[in-house]
Design a protein around this motif. Sequence first.
Motif, PDB file in Angstrom:
ATOM      1  N   GLU A 150      30.653 -18.209  -3.298  1.00 54.21           N
ATOM      2  CA  GLU A 150      29.489 -19.099  -3.202  1.00 54.21           C
ATOM      3  C   GLU A 150      28.212 -18.386  -3.651  1.00 54.21           C
ATOM      4  OE1 GLU A 150      29.280 -20.564   0.748  1.00 54.21           O
ATOM      5  OE2 GLU A 150      31.123 -21.762   0.599  1.00 54.21           O
ATOM      6  N   ARG A 151      28.076 -17.123  -3.233  1.00 53.69           N
ATOM      7  CA  ARG A 151      26.902 -16.346  -3.651  1.00 53.69           C
ATOM      8  C   ARG A 151      26.887 -16.144  -5.154  1.00 53.69           C
ATOM      9  NH1 ARG A 151      27.522 -11.677   0.960  1.00 53.69           N
ATOM     10  NH2 ARG A 151      26.798 -12.929   2.758  1.00 53.69           N
ATOM     11  N   LEU A 152      28.071 -15.830  -5.700  1.00 52.29           N
ATOM     12  CA  LEU A 152      28.174 -15.651  -7.145  1.00 52.29           C
ATOM     13  C   LEU A 152      27.821 -16.930  -7.885  1.00 52.29           C
ATOM     14  CD1 LEU A 152      29.008 -13.938  -9.597  1.00 52.29           C
ATOM     15  CD2 LEU A 152      31.366 -14.696  -9.220  1.00 52.29           C
ATOM     16  N   GLN A 153      28.318 -18.063  -7.398  1.00 55.44           N
ATOM     17  CA  GLN A 153      28.035 -19.348  -8.044  1.00 55.44           C
ATOM     18  C   GLN A 153      26.543 -19.671  -7.980  1.00 55.44           C
ATOM     19  OE1 GLN A 153      30.785 -21.828  -5.823  1.00 55.44           O
ATOM     20  NE2 GLN A 153      32.271 -21.833  -7.516  1.00 55.44           N
ATOM     21  N   GLU A 165      24.708 -17.381 -10.414  1.00 59.70           N
ATOM     22  CA  GLU A 165      24.953 -17.766 -11.805  1.00 59.70           C
ATOM     23  C   GLU A 165      24.282 -19.085 -12.151  1.00 59.70           C
ATOM     24  OE1 GLU A 165      29.128 -17.674 -12.586  1.00 59.70           O
ATOM     25  OE2 GLU A 165      29.143 -15.493 -12.870  1.00 59.70           O
ATOM     26  N   ALA A 166      24.151 -19.984 -11.157  1.00 58.24           N
ATOM     27  CA  ALA A 166      23.456 -21.260 -11.393  1.00 58.24           C
ATOM     28  C   ALA A 166      21.986 -21.007 -11.734  1.00 58.24           C
ATOM     29  CB  ALA A 166      23.579 -22.159 -10.170  1.00 58.24           C
ATOM     30  N   LYS A 167      21.375 -20.060 -11.019  1.00 62.33           N
ATOM     31  CA  LYS A 167      19.983 -19.706 -11.302  1.00 62.33           C
ATOM     32  C   LYS A 167      19.857 -19.069 -12.684  1.00 62.33           C
ATOM     33  CE  LYS A 167      18.595 -18.954  -6.479  1.00 62.33           C
ATOM     34  NZ  LYS A 167      18.132 -17.957  -5.478  1.00 62.33           N
ATOM     35  N   GLU A 168      20.812 -18.172 -13.003  1.00 59.32           N
ATOM     36  CA  GLU A 168      20.767 -17.525 -14.315  1.00 59.32           C
ATOM     37  C   GLU A 168      20.974 -18.539 -15.427  1.00 59.32           C
ATOM     38  OE1 GLU A 168      22.968 -14.126 -17.051  1.00 59.32           O
ATOM     39  OE2 GLU A 168      23.632 -14.408 -14.976  1.00 59.32           O
ATOM     40  N   LEU A 169      21.862 -19.520 -15.211  1.00 61.94           N
ATOM     41  CA  LEU A 169      22.126 -20.544 -16.227  1.00 61.94           C
ATOM     42  C   LEU A 169      20.858 -21.326 -16.553  1.00 61.94           C
ATOM     43  CD1 LEU A 169      24.047 -22.103 -18.046  1.00 61.94           C
ATOM     44  CD2 LEU A 169      24.652 -23.529 -16.065  1.00 61.94           C
ATOM     45  N   GLU A 198      27.628 -20.242 -22.443  1.00 59.40           N
ATOM     46  CA  GLU A 198      29.008 -20.737 -22.481  1.00 59.40           C
ATOM     47  C   GLU A 198      29.836 -20.100 -21.363  1.00 59.40           C
ATOM     48  OE1 GLU A 198      32.923 -20.702 -25.448  1.00 59.40           O
ATOM     49  OE2 GLU A 198      31.028 -19.814 -26.083  1.00 59.40           O
ATOM     50  N   TYR A 199      29.631 -18.818 -21.143  1.00 57.64           N
ATOM     51  CA  TYR A 199      30.350 -18.109 -20.080  1.00 57.64           C
ATOM     52  C   TYR A 199      29.966 -18.646 -18.711  1.00 57.64           C
ATOM     53  CZ  TYR A 199      31.653 -14.282 -16.930  1.00 57.64           C
ATOM     54  OH  TYR A 199      32.176 -13.542 -15.890  1.00 57.64           O
ATOM     55  N   LEU A 200      28.663 -18.835 -18.475  1.00 61.55           N
ATOM     56  CA  LEU A 200      28.191 -19.296 -17.168  1.00 61.55           C
ATOM     57  C   LEU A 200      28.639 -20.720 -16.861  1.00 61.55           C
ATOM     58  CD1 LEU A 200      24.565 -17.837 -17.285  1.00 61.55           C
ATOM     59  CD2 LEU A 200      26.469 -17.010 -15.870  1.00 61.55           C
ATOM     60  N   LYS A 201      28.840 -21.524 -17.892  1.00 61.13           N
ATOM     61  CA  LYS A 201      29.287 -22.905 -17.689  1.00 61.13           C
ATOM     62  C   LYS A 201      30.793 -23.003 -17.455  1.00 61.13           C
ATOM     63  CE  LYS A 201      25.673 -25.443 -20.175  1.00 61.13           C
ATOM     64  NZ  LYS A 201      25.384 -26.323 -21.328  1.00 61.13           N
ATOM     65  N   THR A 202      31.499 -21.942 -17.739  1.00 59.40           N
ATOM     66  CA  THR A 202      32.952 -21.946 -17.551  1.00 59.40           C
ATOM     67  C   THR A 202      33.277 -21.714 -16.079  1.00 59.40           C
ATOM     68  OG1 THR A 202      33.245 -21.013 -19.765  1.00 59.40           O
ATOM     69  CG2 THR A 202      35.133 -20.892 -18.262  1.00 59.40           C
ATOM     70  N   PRO A 203      34.075 -22.567 -15.453  1.00 56.77           N
ATOM     71  CA  PRO A 203      34.455 -22.382 -14.043  1.00 56.77           C
ATOM     72  C   PRO A 203      35.107 -21.019 -13.817  1.00 56.77           C
ATOM     73  CG  PRO A 203      35.095 -24.558 -14.796  1.00 56.77           C
ATOM     74  CD  PRO A 203      34.636 -23.812 -16.005  1.00 56.77           C
ATOM     75  N   ILE A 204      34.902 -20.470 -12.649  1.00 62.10           N
ATOM     76  CA  ILE A 204      35.391 -19.126 -12.344  1.00 62.10           C
ATOM     77  C   ILE A 204      36.900 -19.034 -12.490  1.00 62.10           C
ATOM     78  CG2 ILE A 204      35.630 -17.403 -10.502  1.00 62.10           C
ATOM     79  CD1 ILE A 204      32.888 -18.257  -9.487  1.00 62.10           C
TER      80      ILE A 204
END
Length: 482
Positions: free
Chosen positions: A6-9, A12-16, A229-235
Amino acid sequence: MAKNVERLQAREAKELIRREKQLGARRNKFYMIYLFMILSLIYITDEMASTISIQFQANIVTEFFVKNMGMEYGAGLSLFSAIGFISYPVTVLIIFYRPLADKFGRKPFLVINTLCMGLGLFLVYLSKDIYVYMIGGTLMSFMVSHDMQCVYILECSDEKSRARNYAIVKAVAILGTLLVPLLRATLMQNVSERWHVVYLVPAIIGFVMALFALLFAKETNAFLTKRIEYLKTPIEERKQRSKEECEQNAQGGILTAVKFAFRHRQLRFLIIACCCFYLASLGTATYSTVMAKSALMTEEEITLALFLYPVGNALFTLISGFVSDKFGRKITIIAMSCSALACYLLFILSGMFKWTPYLTGFAIGGFMGSYWGAGDTIGGIMFSESSPTNLRSSVTVINTLLNGVMGGLATVISMILLPVIPEKMFGYMYLGLTVPGLVGAIVIMWLFVGETRGLDLKKVTGTEWDKPKKLKRKHRRVNKNG
């Protein structure tokens, strides 16, 4: 585990959001112009950090070893070469440092690398002993190996202008090293003991350009597109892709690459050619000693020679690029190795027979441009174009290792010879170490290595050059049985 995901998501949402904002930001119509101006000045800093200590080798050895330690020059130069091996382990950090730009972006490392090059130059300016000098020199050598300005040039240019832009900016950077002889004549005033002061100006340029890059350079679109593209790809999908890539590249790794290379004709002979070629590398790092101690040139004469050094270097660098695109890789390596031989011989003759400093400087510049033009082609291009995709990265590491190993071997040979050979003969000694290596590389490239220009890198298997040999064996068996 779930909390970590959850923290990673969330992170990454902020970075996206930030990356998409960067990609969508409007750029001034003059942006590419001033970006390439910044990159050119950074490249000049890089070139000066790469070559300035070579150009002051005689001054450095004289101060730190002859005057401070009371050694003979040959013994001092031998010890200086030995101390240089201490910095080799630092280069191992490259395998951890270099990939960070793929995660955090090109811009942070453009700024950091430039800032650290400036800091290394400044530490050498301040150095009063060999220890501080080595810290500054090691910092410079580590940072110049990353060439982030080159990544910017390649990623900010379209396919048609990429090679041209790179060649032009590099030639401008080489010509920019004219600043060194200019500073020798003005700030240093051709007084050997004042060599430190020449490092101050490029250090200031490095600090200023790091600030300019921070304020005005934007992240490259190539990185932003790939990162988004990487950040939009599901983990979960990323994990699956990673697993598939590992399976596809199961052959990867330096040991597997070495085994593959020695099993196939093209790569096997490229390795042998590189072993010969890099034995001649001492000529690129010792011309200051040759001019000062063998040719007995004064500081004024060395300064005049260094005014023509960048001209010869830039000219032959451009020639190498055009020959490679026009006539192919193999012809480029052979032609530029022949050119390197001719230029180095001319450098020795011009210096030893007191012809003119301008010719001496132009000749050693021509040698450097020719030598590294051939070296970049054989190590950077032909190794890549002769390898299958799943081993390409690992195979190119072989070239890096060969450069270090064979260059180190040549250095060890010179360390043994320097204390026992008269200073007047140093130039002939380096010539004797340069000629066999380049001649060997020319012969091997001419007789045993195939052309790689125009190959589809997605289809290369590395076995293409084995076919004639296999056919000959089959033909012999048929004749023998028949």
